[in-house]
Scaffold this active site. Structure first.
Site, short mmCIF file in Angstrom:
data_model
loop_
_atom_site.label_atom_id
_atom_site.label_comp_id
_atom_site.label_asym_id
_atom_site.label_seq_id
_atom_site.Cartn_x
_atom_site.Cartn_y
_atom_site.Cartn_z
CB ALA A 122 -0.93 -0.02 1.22
CG HIS A 160 -26.87 18.41 24.78
ND1 HIS A 160 -25.53 18.14 25.01
CD2 HIS A 160 -27.55 17.85 25.81
CE1 HIS A 160 -25.41 17.47 26.14
NE2 HIS A 160 -26.62 17.28 26.65
#
Length: 454
Positions: free
Chosen positions: A258, A433
């Site tokens: 990779a 929230h």
């Protein structure tokens, strides 16, 4: 032979998006693809299949690490690799819907304004090169896509290997390495540089390495790979440590190479056309994605810039608008990057190192997910949000996130940067929230008078 306003060579994210946008703008459009399926590396052997594996193994990680903490008890989960690997033709429908002609086969450009597909030569007023990239590999390492593999082979292994060496600690190596580590493989990542994720914020990189190490990955940094030897069903990776030139070796059932990607332009006939190329194999294009050959454009991995599907998509839409006589827009300062590990990592804009090199005065607002109620409630409080803002104007220059849903959260900051917003603009914006996104507001507050929950 058929005549078109635009022919795009390549049906990956840049190419197919360009084709659809061209058609939407009233241009007679064709798209050439020789791989047998539209979507390119991203859809077929890259982004999408890897995210299916990452999601599946993330859920497995949650079962093993956090379910008991939540009071969820029961039988142990078993891994069915064949079923996981199989969860991976919407683009053809979009082509039909938008009246884009799909030309199956490999395309070449025998002359300006001509595209050859098989035995047929089609003409076009404009041609767009969107041929993408391929794995670059390393000298002296033979890829067989069986036991020595690129990302393509890593996504189609017949079984989970007992051991894996990943050569390269960039995005692809870390994502796939973490997949196989969570599935039980012993994974060692070998990297030439002295830190993982080159170009990323140094603090984020160190934090990610620390977390991945706890998840079972091993790291060998500052190591130059010399070769891979195959014998008796095992692969031996030979490397030398750059600090003292000492020689070492690791055995593994599978080796994943990779080490990056390179532009895929072979077979197009660019040299015969006289197309200007750059030293690293990219097509040279100007600010409007035009090459030195009239009517010939290039986008995506074929030109300079980060090899990202969304960067190619942006360029695909932009060059379509240029060809249609409009103004194409890509803001290269606001292209996010994401690593889909657990936790996720996301970034946009400048790093601290880059700002220091520029000599630019900046301030830092940082907030830990340990102070975020949602993250604490679901046992995903590792990581932080960091916002970098100009010291004088407060304009946001960059942001770096390591934590839950970082790849989604980064886009709030991308929008802010696109509009030239300040950290205070984010700090003054009400956030629902309990959400992970509250951490972005807290980091913005930290750029000013201070975060509330720090």
């Amino acid at each position: 032979m058929a005549e078109f306003d635009v022919i795009i060579i390549g049906g990956g994210p840049g190419g197919y998006v360009c084709a659809i946008r061209c058609a939407q703008l009233g241009l007679k459009t064709a798209c050439v693809e020789g791989r047998g399926a539209l979507g390119g590396t991203c859809l077929n052997v890259g982004c999408i299949p890897s995210k299916a594996l990452l999601h599946a193994t993330h859920e497995l990680h949650e079962v093993h690490e956090n379910f008991e903490k939540m009071g969820l008890m029961g039988a142990k989960v078993k891994v069915d690799w064949a079923k996981i690997d199989g969860n991976t033709k919407g683009i053809e429908f979009l082509f039909k819907k938008n009246k884009v002609t799909y030309l199956r086969g490999w395309g070449s450009i025998p002359a300006p304004g001509q595209v050859k597909v098989g035995d047929e030569v089609h003409t076009a007023k404009n041609i767009v090169i969107a041929t993408g990239s391929e794995s670059s590999g390393l000298p002296g390492i033979e890829i067989d896509e069986q036991t020595v593999v690129t990302s393509t082979g890593a996504l189609s292994l017949a079984k989970v290997p007992k051991s894996m060496v990943v050569i390269g600690a960039g995005v692809i190596g870390l994502e796939l390495g973490s997949v196989y580590a969570r599935l039980g493989a012993e994974v060692t990542v070998v990297e030439y540089l002295d830190a993982i994720t080159p170009g990323m914020d140094a603090e984020v990189a160190k934090g990610l390495q620390r977390i991945l190490t706890r998840q079972g990955l091993k790291f060998v940094l500052g190591a130059a790979v010399q070769g891979v030897d195959k014998a008796k069903g095992k692969n031996t990776v030979r490397y030398t440590l750059r600090k003292d030139e000492s020689a070492h070796a690791i055995e593994a059932e599978v080796v994943l190479v990779a080490t990056g990607r390179k532009p895929f332009t072979k077979g197009l006939g660019l040299e015969a056309l006289g197309v200007e190329m750059l030293p690293r194999g990219q097509v040279k294009a100007d600010s409007h994605w035009a090459t030195n050959v009239p009517g010939l454009y290039a986008i995506g991995d074929a030109i300079v810039g980060p090899m990202l599907a969304h960067k190619a998509e942006d360029e695909g839409m932009a060059v379509a608008e240029v060809i249609a006589g409009k103004h194409g827009h890509v803001n290269y300062d606001v292209i996010p990057g994401v690593i889909y590990t657990t936790p996720e990592v996301a970034a946009v804009g400048k790093t601290e190192d880059a700002l220091k090199q520029e000599g630019r005065a900046y301030k830092v607002g940082k907030f830990s997910f340990m102070g975020n109620g949602r993250a604490k409630a679901v046992f995903q409080a590792e990581g932080f949000v960091k916002i970098l803002a100009d010291a004088a104007t407060d304009r946001i220059l960059g942001a770096h996130i390591i934590g839950p849903s970082a790849g989604d959260m980064i886009h709030e900051i991308c929008v802010a940067m696109e509009f030239g917003a300040s950290a205070q603009d984010l700090a003054l914006t009400c956030h629902a929230h309990p959400t992970y996104s509250e951490a972005v507001r807290e980091a913005a507050l930290a750029c000013g008078d201070g975060a509330i929950h720090a």
